[in-house]
Design a protein around this motif. Structure first.
Motif, PDB file in Angstrom:
ATOM      1  N   LYS A  47     -38.075  13.242 -70.196  1.00  0.00           N
ATOM      2  CA  LYS A  47     -37.573  14.465 -69.574  1.00  0.00           C
ATOM      3  C   LYS A  47     -36.037  14.491 -69.576  1.00  0.00           C
ATOM      4  CE  LYS A  47     -37.853  16.074 -64.837  1.00  0.00           C
ATOM      5  NZ  LYS A  47     -38.608  15.854 -63.580  1.00  0.00           N
TER       6      LYS A  47
ATOM      7  N   GLU B 102     -40.378  20.119 -67.851  1.00  0.00           N
ATOM      8  CA  GLU B 102     -40.283  21.288 -66.963  1.00  0.00           C
ATOM      9  C   GLU B 102     -39.409  22.390 -67.552  1.00  0.00           C
ATOM     10  OE1 GLU B 102     -38.832  19.481 -63.418  1.00  0.00           O
ATOM     11  OE2 GLU B 102     -40.681  18.307 -63.192  1.00  0.00           O
ATOM     12  N   GLN B 105     -41.501  24.335 -69.868  1.00  0.00           N
ATOM     13  CA  GLN B 105     -42.455  25.108 -69.065  1.00  0.00           C
ATOM     14  C   GLN B 105     -41.763  26.348 -68.492  1.00  0.00           C
ATOM     15  OE1 GLN B 105     -44.140  22.885 -65.805  1.00  0.00           O
ATOM     16  NE2 GLN B 105     -45.331  24.615 -65.050  1.00  0.00           N
ATOM     17  N   GLU B 106     -40.554  26.130 -67.956  1.00  0.00           N
ATOM     18  CA  GLU B 106     -39.795  27.264 -67.395  1.00  0.00           C
ATOM     19  C   GLU B 106     -39.448  28.303 -68.448  1.00  0.00           C
ATOM     20  OE1 GLU B 106     -36.510  27.172 -64.862  1.00  0.00           O
ATOM     21  OE2 GLU B 106     -37.365  25.755 -63.426  1.00  0.00           O
TER      22      GLU B 106
END
Lengths: 179, 128
Positions: A47, B102, B105-106
């Motif tokens: 991430k 994320e 995803q956003e």
């Protein structure tokens, strides 16, 4: 401050990739590919790795667009750009430095200030508005680049402008990513 | 009409648009400096497709990275699919993102917000 001072300041922390010199597309591709390889080794969280890489892409493309026929006068060293990706105790820092025509400083500064004064949610809305409404320019940016960088970083943008000669200013930008 | 296929590179995505099956794929990285130049042939192909479309069209988007200039081009592609939907075609966009990503995803949520076509977000398990 001269360019070397800016560069020295950017080189704090553990340097992963750094560059000072003339910009070119093959160079940017090289920087991205070296950073990609190094990040794969030193950063376990995919991430964080992706976030850093993504911001690098956008930051380098901003520099690229600024150096492409945007009216930067070819005087002493306006072609020199700076790029540093470094790591410190808190995470990563992506720093860029490039010349822009002084006439663009006020608009760019207002743009960054607006972003810095917005909450995460406001930045998201700002991004969506630009995505929805902004025209595609040949440059492609449509003002989205810096909003995107700020949104992913989640931290305030650190920036400075300094006049370098009658027509040009040096623009430095530092983006933080916590790891 | 002919299908539209382009092999992916480390800066541009694979484009696999099958007109017979109404099955489209955009996959990989989309980070070219000049996104409009890259996507222009696809825009033109889509304009033709809209005029002779099947009754079902599905677009899978599996991007690892895309830059902001590509995001404007994605909007343009999705808008063309909106136009297709207005012609009573069933249109679906599948937006894929890797587990924990994320940001990606956003991005899918951003498009859901501004595009009037059904966009389904799909989480993929990480391949590592």
């Amino acid at each position: 401050m001269n360019l070397n001072d800016y560069y020295r300041e950017m080189l704090e922390g553990e340097v992963i990739v750094s560059y000072k010199g003339a910009p070119s597309q093959p160079l940017f591709d090289g920087i991205l590919s070296v950073a990609d390889e190094r990040l794969a080794v030193i950063e376990q969280k995919s991430k964080v790795r992706k976030k850093v890489y993504h911001i690098m892409i956008e930051a380098l493309q901003n520099v690229y667009h600024h150096t492409q026929g945007e009216g930067v006068q070819k005087s002493e060293s306006p072609e020199t750009i700076l790029f540093v990706l470094s790591k410190n105790a808190k995470g990563y820092e992506i720093s860029t430095g490039n010349h822009i025509p002084t006439s663009l400083v006020a608009t760019l500064q207002a743009h960054i200030e607006r972003i810095n004064q917005s909450s995460a949610d406001e930045i998201k809305q700002l991004y969506r508005e630009q995505l929805h409404g902004g025209e595609i320019s040949v440059k492609g940016g449509a003002g989205l680049g810096i909003i995107d960088i700020a949104r992913r970083s989640g931290e305030k943008l650190v920036y400075a402008f300094e006049d370098t000669d009658d027509n040009n200013s040096f623009f430095s930008l530092k983006v933080k990513v916590s790891a | 009409m002919e299908n539209f296929f382009l092999e992916g590179t480390n800066k541009t995505p694979q484009l696999d648009f099958n007109s017979n099956e109404g099955r489209f794929l955009i996959a990989g990285r989309s980070i070219p400096e000049n996104s409009i130049e890259f996507y222009k042939p696809l825009f033109e192909w889509l304009d033709n497709y809209i005029n002779q479309a099947k009754s079902n069209t599905t677009l899978d988007v599996k991007l690892e990275y895309f830059n902001t200039s590509s995001s404007k081009c994605l909007v343009e592609i999705f808008r063309k699919l909106e136009a297709l939907q207005q012609k009573n075609d069933n249109v679906l966009i599948n937006w894929y993102y890797e587990e924990d990503d994320e940001d990606m995803q956003e991005s899918g949520e951003d498009f859901q917000e501004i595009i009037d076509v059904k966009i389904v977000l799909n989480e993929m398990e990480e391949e590592e």
